[in-house]
Write a protein that holds these residues in place. Structure first.
Motif, PDB file in Angstrom:
ATOM      1  N   VAL B  41       0.830  -1.210   0.000  1.00 11.93           N
ATOM      2  CA  VAL B  41       0.000   0.000   0.000  1.00 11.93           C
ATOM      3  C   VAL B  41       0.868   1.265   0.000  1.00 11.93           C
ATOM      4  O   VAL B  41       0.544   2.239  -0.681  1.00 11.93           O
ATOM      5  CB  VAL B  41      -0.964  -0.001   1.204  1.00 11.93           C
ATOM      6  CG1 VAL B  41      -1.851   1.225   1.188  1.00 11.93           C
ATOM      7  CG2 VAL B  41      -1.817  -1.263   1.207  1.00 11.93           C
ATOM      8  N   GLY B  42       1.978   1.222   0.735  1.00 15.87           N
ATOM      9  CA  GLY B  42       2.863   2.385   0.800  1.00 15.87           C
ATOM     10  C   GLY B  42       3.338   2.825  -0.579  1.00 15.87           C
ATOM     11  O   GLY B  42       3.383   4.024  -0.882  1.00 15.87           O
ATOM     12  N   MET B  43       3.696   1.866  -1.422  1.00  9.00           N
ATOM     13  CA  MET B  43       4.160   2.192  -2.783  1.00  9.00           C
ATOM     14  C   MET B  43       3.017   2.774  -3.620  1.00  9.00           C
ATOM     15  O   MET B  43       3.233   3.673  -4.439  1.00  9.00           O
ATOM     16  CB  MET B  43       4.726   0.945  -3.475  1.00  9.00           C
ATOM     17  CG  MET B  43       5.975   0.404  -2.825  1.00  9.00           C
ATOM     18  SD  MET B  43       7.345   1.592  -2.830  1.00  9.00           S
ATOM     19  CE  MET B  43       8.009   1.340  -1.201  1.00  9.00           C
ATOM     20  N   VAL B  45       0.547   4.490  -2.405  1.00 11.54           N
ATOM     21  CA  VAL B  45       0.357   5.852  -1.893  1.00 11.54           C
ATOM     22  C   VAL B  45       1.325   6.809  -2.596  1.00 11.54           C
ATOM     23  O   VAL B  45       0.943   7.909  -3.018  1.00 11.54           O
ATOM     24  CB  VAL B  45       0.551   5.904  -0.353  1.00 11.54           C
ATOM     25  CG1 VAL B  45       0.616   7.343   0.152  1.00 11.54           C
ATOM     26  CG2 VAL B  45      -0.580   5.155   0.347  1.00 11.54           C
ATOM     27  N   ILE B  46       2.587   6.380  -2.744  1.00 13.15           N
ATOM     28  CA  ILE B  46       3.587   7.204  -3.436  1.00 13.15           C
ATOM     29  C   ILE B  46       3.119   7.510  -4.873  1.00 13.15           C
ATOM     30  O   ILE B  46       3.150   8.654  -5.333  1.00 13.15           O
ATOM     31  CB  ILE B  46       4.956   6.468  -3.481  1.00 13.15           C
ATOM     32  CG1 ILE B  46       5.503   6.225  -2.062  1.00 13.15           C
ATOM     33  CG2 ILE B  46       5.960   7.220  -4.355  1.00 13.15           C
ATOM     34  CD1 ILE B  46       6.037   7.444  -1.351  1.00 13.15           C
ATOM     35  N   LEU B  49       0.178   9.919  -4.846  1.00 16.44           N
ATOM     36  CA  LEU B  49       0.603  11.293  -4.561  1.00 16.44           C
ATOM     37  C   LEU B  49       1.203  11.934  -5.813  1.00 16.44           C
ATOM     38  O   LEU B  49       0.980  13.124  -6.074  1.00 16.44           O
ATOM     39  CB  LEU B  49       1.616  11.316  -3.410  1.00 16.44           C
ATOM     40  CG  LEU B  49       1.058  10.956  -2.028  1.00 16.44           C
ATOM     41  CD1 LEU B  49       2.183  10.912  -0.990  1.00 16.44           C
ATOM     42  CD2 LEU B  49      -0.005  11.964  -1.584  1.00 16.44           C
ATOM     43  N   LEU B  54       1.072  15.939  -6.036  1.00 13.68           N
ATOM     44  CA  LEU B  54       1.464  16.398  -4.703  1.00 13.68           C
ATOM     45  C   LEU B  54       2.909  16.029  -4.342  1.00 13.68           C
ATOM     46  O   LEU B  54       3.476  16.602  -3.422  1.00 13.68           O
ATOM     47  CB  LEU B  54       0.528  15.810  -3.641  1.00 13.68           C
ATOM     48  CG  LEU B  54      -0.939  16.261  -3.706  1.00 13.68           C
ATOM     49  CD1 LEU B  54      -1.784  15.475  -2.711  1.00 13.68           C
ATOM     50  CD2 LEU B  54      -1.056  17.756  -3.437  1.00 13.68           C
ATOM     51  N   PHE B  56       6.907  14.250  -6.027  1.00 10.75           N
ATOM     52  CA  PHE B  56       7.718  13.808  -7.181  1.00 10.75           C
ATOM     53  C   PHE B  56       7.333  14.556  -8.462  1.00 10.75           C
ATOM     54  O   PHE B  56       7.389  13.990  -9.553  1.00 10.75           O
ATOM     55  CB  PHE B  56       7.539  12.297  -7.424  1.00 10.75           C
ATOM     56  CG  PHE B  56       8.098  11.438  -6.338  1.00 10.75           C
ATOM     57  CD1 PHE B  56       9.368  10.905  -6.448  1.00 10.75           C
ATOM     58  CD2 PHE B  56       7.363  11.173  -5.203  1.00 10.75           C
ATOM     59  CE1 PHE B  56       9.891  10.100  -5.438  1.00 10.75           C
ATOM     60  CE2 PHE B  56       7.885  10.376  -4.186  1.00 10.75           C
ATOM     61  CZ  PHE B  56       9.141   9.846  -4.309  1.00 10.75           C
ATOM     62  N   ASP B  58       8.610  16.895 -10.324  1.00  4.25           N
ATOM     63  CA  ASP B  58       9.536  17.161 -11.434  1.00  4.25           C
ATOM     64  C   ASP B  58      10.081  15.889 -12.074  1.00  4.25           C
ATOM     65  O   ASP B  58      11.051  15.933 -12.818  1.00  4.25           O
ATOM     66  CB  ASP B  58      10.667  18.130 -11.027  1.00  4.25           C
ATOM     67  CG  ASP B  58      11.162  17.888  -9.619  1.00  4.25           C
ATOM     68  OD1 ASP B  58      10.488  17.167  -8.874  1.00  4.25           O
ATOM     69  OD2 ASP B  58      12.213  18.428  -9.254  1.00  4.25           O
ATOM     70  N   ASP B  59       9.428  14.743 -11.835  1.00  2.00           N
ATOM     71  CA  ASP B  59       9.825  13.507 -12.514  1.00  2.00           C
ATOM     72  C   ASP B  59       8.605  12.948 -13.245  1.00  2.00           C
ATOM     73  O   ASP B  59       7.483  13.076 -12.762  1.00  2.00           O
ATOM     74  CB  ASP B  59      10.330  12.483 -11.483  1.00  2.00           C
ATOM     75  CG  ASP B  59      11.224  11.446 -12.136  1.00  2.00           C
ATOM     76  OD1 ASP B  59      12.223  11.838 -12.753  1.00  2.00           O
ATOM     77  OD2 ASP B  59      10.906  10.254 -12.047  1.00  2.00           O
ATOM     78  N   ARG B  63       7.544   7.115 -14.729  1.00  6.80           N
ATOM     79  CA  ARG B  63       8.715   6.548 -14.065  1.00  6.80           C
ATOM     80  C   ARG B  63       8.394   6.230 -12.602  1.00  6.80           C
ATOM     81  O   ARG B  63       8.779   5.178 -12.083  1.00  6.80           O
ATOM     82  CB  ARG B  63       9.903   7.505 -14.156  1.00  6.80           C
ATOM     83  CG  ARG B  63      11.191   6.838 -13.777  1.00  6.80           C
ATOM     84  CD  ARG B  63      12.336   7.339 -14.575  1.00  6.80           C
ATOM     85  NE  ARG B  63      12.718   8.684 -14.166  1.00  6.80           N
ATOM     86  CZ  ARG B  63      13.715   9.364 -14.742  1.00  6.80           C
ATOM     87  NH1 ARG B  63      14.381   8.819 -15.735  1.00  6.80           N
ATOM     88  NH2 ARG B  63      14.009  10.574 -14.339  1.00  6.80           N
ATOM     89  N   VAL B  64       7.671   7.148 -11.947  1.00  6.15           N
ATOM     90  CA  VAL B  64       7.261   6.892 -10.568  1.00  6.15           C
ATOM     91  C   VAL B  64       6.358   5.652 -10.540  1.00  6.15           C
ATOM     92  O   VAL B  64       6.487   4.784  -9.673  1.00  6.15           O
ATOM     93  CB  VAL B  64       6.512   8.116  -9.989  1.00  6.15           C
ATOM     94  CG1 VAL B  64       6.045   7.836  -8.567  1.00  6.15           C
ATOM     95  CG2 VAL B  64       7.402   9.352 -10.021  1.00  6.15           C
ATOM     96  N   GLU B  67       8.459   2.386 -10.958  1.00 10.97           N
ATOM     97  CA  GLU B  67       9.189   2.013  -9.744  1.00 10.97           C
ATOM     98  C   GLU B  67       8.244   1.538  -8.646  1.00 10.97           C
ATOM     99  O   GLU B  67       8.483   0.523  -7.993  1.00 10.97           O
ATOM    100  CB  GLU B  67      10.016   3.200  -9.231  1.00 10.97           C
ATOM    101  CG  GLU B  67      11.207   3.552 -10.101  1.00 10.97           C
ATOM    102  CD  GLU B  67      12.317   2.491 -10.056  1.00 10.97           C
ATOM    103  OE1 GLU B  67      12.173   1.493  -9.344  1.00 10.97           O
ATOM    104  OE2 GLU B  67      13.325   2.678 -10.768  1.00 10.97           O
TER     105      GLU B  67
END
Lengths: 161, 163
Positions: B41-43, B45-46, B49, B54, B56, B58-59, B63-64, B67
């Motif tokens: 779940v944590g990943m 959430v990233i 976001l 909210l 990351f 500028d990427d 890609r987010v 990962e």
């Protein structure tokens, strides 16, 4: 010093808001849920940072950049975890103070915090390619071990006296 | 056999009894279930976001996404196996529990939400990949995911108080 701590714990654990959280039907589950949501986000940030530091993943991202991106969310999540943790503790302080896993958890938590600010931050705020990788892997491994040990110790409170 | 009957049978199966009667097996499985939260779940959430604009920013979002999903697959594999084993040991009690039912409904919603995202927004991701703030539909999917995942954690934690 110890008696002041005891008095403070007693005074706050018998205050109306703490008693309400402890005795209402959904008070404790709600606070425990906040604790767990905070842990999820906080440890996710630690995981990403350590995996990047070890060079296992996220290698497209620079380490200092990742550290900056994660920082506000890690601080926010840690705040939730600490505040909810204090509420849980104050519900039944005598139970936690007598619990071996709880004492172990607090000891490892102190170590994890010291290691984070004393060692890991220095590694995470500089570029990963600038030094031998072996050190990075060791530092990431210690950080992950300490933080997840805190989590396991927390879980053990429910099972071990 | 009714669904409830099946749950009761499951709870009394050899594997379920072995887990609940062992002093260390149940805590080990439960602990793994909870401590796999950051990796699963944590990943997500990233990723949510990032899609909400909210974190990351500028990427590229893709890609987010790459990962986060890569790591979350490992986390969800642990979640599914440990969750199934935990369910086995308390299937009869879980069957009638409102929080367990809500948790399953939430997970179903999240599955549908993920399929909608993959079908509608993922194919056009290249058009807005670099944008700090993705289109409103993608942000809606991410916001829904974030809220419902928190609901899953709340239900999972609360149901443990009722067994």
């Amino acid at each position: 010093m110890m008696s002041l701590f005891d008095a403070l714990v007693h005074w706050s654990s018998t205050s109306a808001p703490i008693v309400f959280v402890r005795d209402s039907r959904y008070g404790m589950p709600a606070v425990q849920s906040v604790h767990l949501v905070g842990i999820t986000v906080f440890l996710a940030a630690i995981l990403l940072l350590d995996l990047r530091l070890a060079g296992v993943g996220m290698t497209d991202w620079s380490l200092p950049w990742l550290e900056r991106q994660l920082k506000p969310w890690a601080i926010g999540a840690a705040t939730l975890v600490i505040l909810s943790g204090i509420l849980i503790f104050l519900g039944t302080p005598s139970k936690y103070l007598a619990s071996n896993p709880f004492r172990f958890k607090m000891a490892v938590l102190c170590l994890a915090i010291l290691f984070h600010f004393g060692v890991l931050r220095r590694f995470a705020t500089s570029e990963a390619g600038s030094r031998p990788r072996r050190g990075d892997v060791v530092v990431a491994g210690i950080s992950l071990t300490l933080w997840f040990l805190v989590g396991w110790a927390g879980r053990a409170i429910a099972f071990v006296p | 056999m009714s669904l409830f009957g099946w749950c009761q049978w499951l709870e009394h199966s050899t594997l379920a009894l072995a887990i609940s009667e062992s002093t260390w097996l149940f805590p080990l499985i439960e602990g793994s279930h909870i401590l796999a939260l950051p990796l699963s779940v944590g990943m997500i959430v990233i990723l949510d976001l990032r899609l909400l604009g909210l974190a990351f920013r500028d990427d590229p979002a893709s890609r987010v996404m790459h990962e986060a999903l890569r790591w979350s697959k490992i986390g969800f594999a642990v979640m599914f196996v440990t969750g199934a084993l935990l369910f086995m040991t308390q299937a009869g009690k879980a069957y009638g529990n409102a929080f367990f039912r809500a948790k399953l409904m939430f997970l179903l919603m999240l599955g549908i939400n993920a399929v909608v995202y993959q079908a509608i927004f993922y194919p056009k991701m290249a058009q807005w990949d670099a944008a700090g703030r993705p289109p409103v539909g993608a942000r809606l999917c991410a916001g829904l995911s974030l809220i419902v995942w928190i609901g899953v954690i709340v239900c999972g934690r609360t149901m443990a108080y009722q067994f």
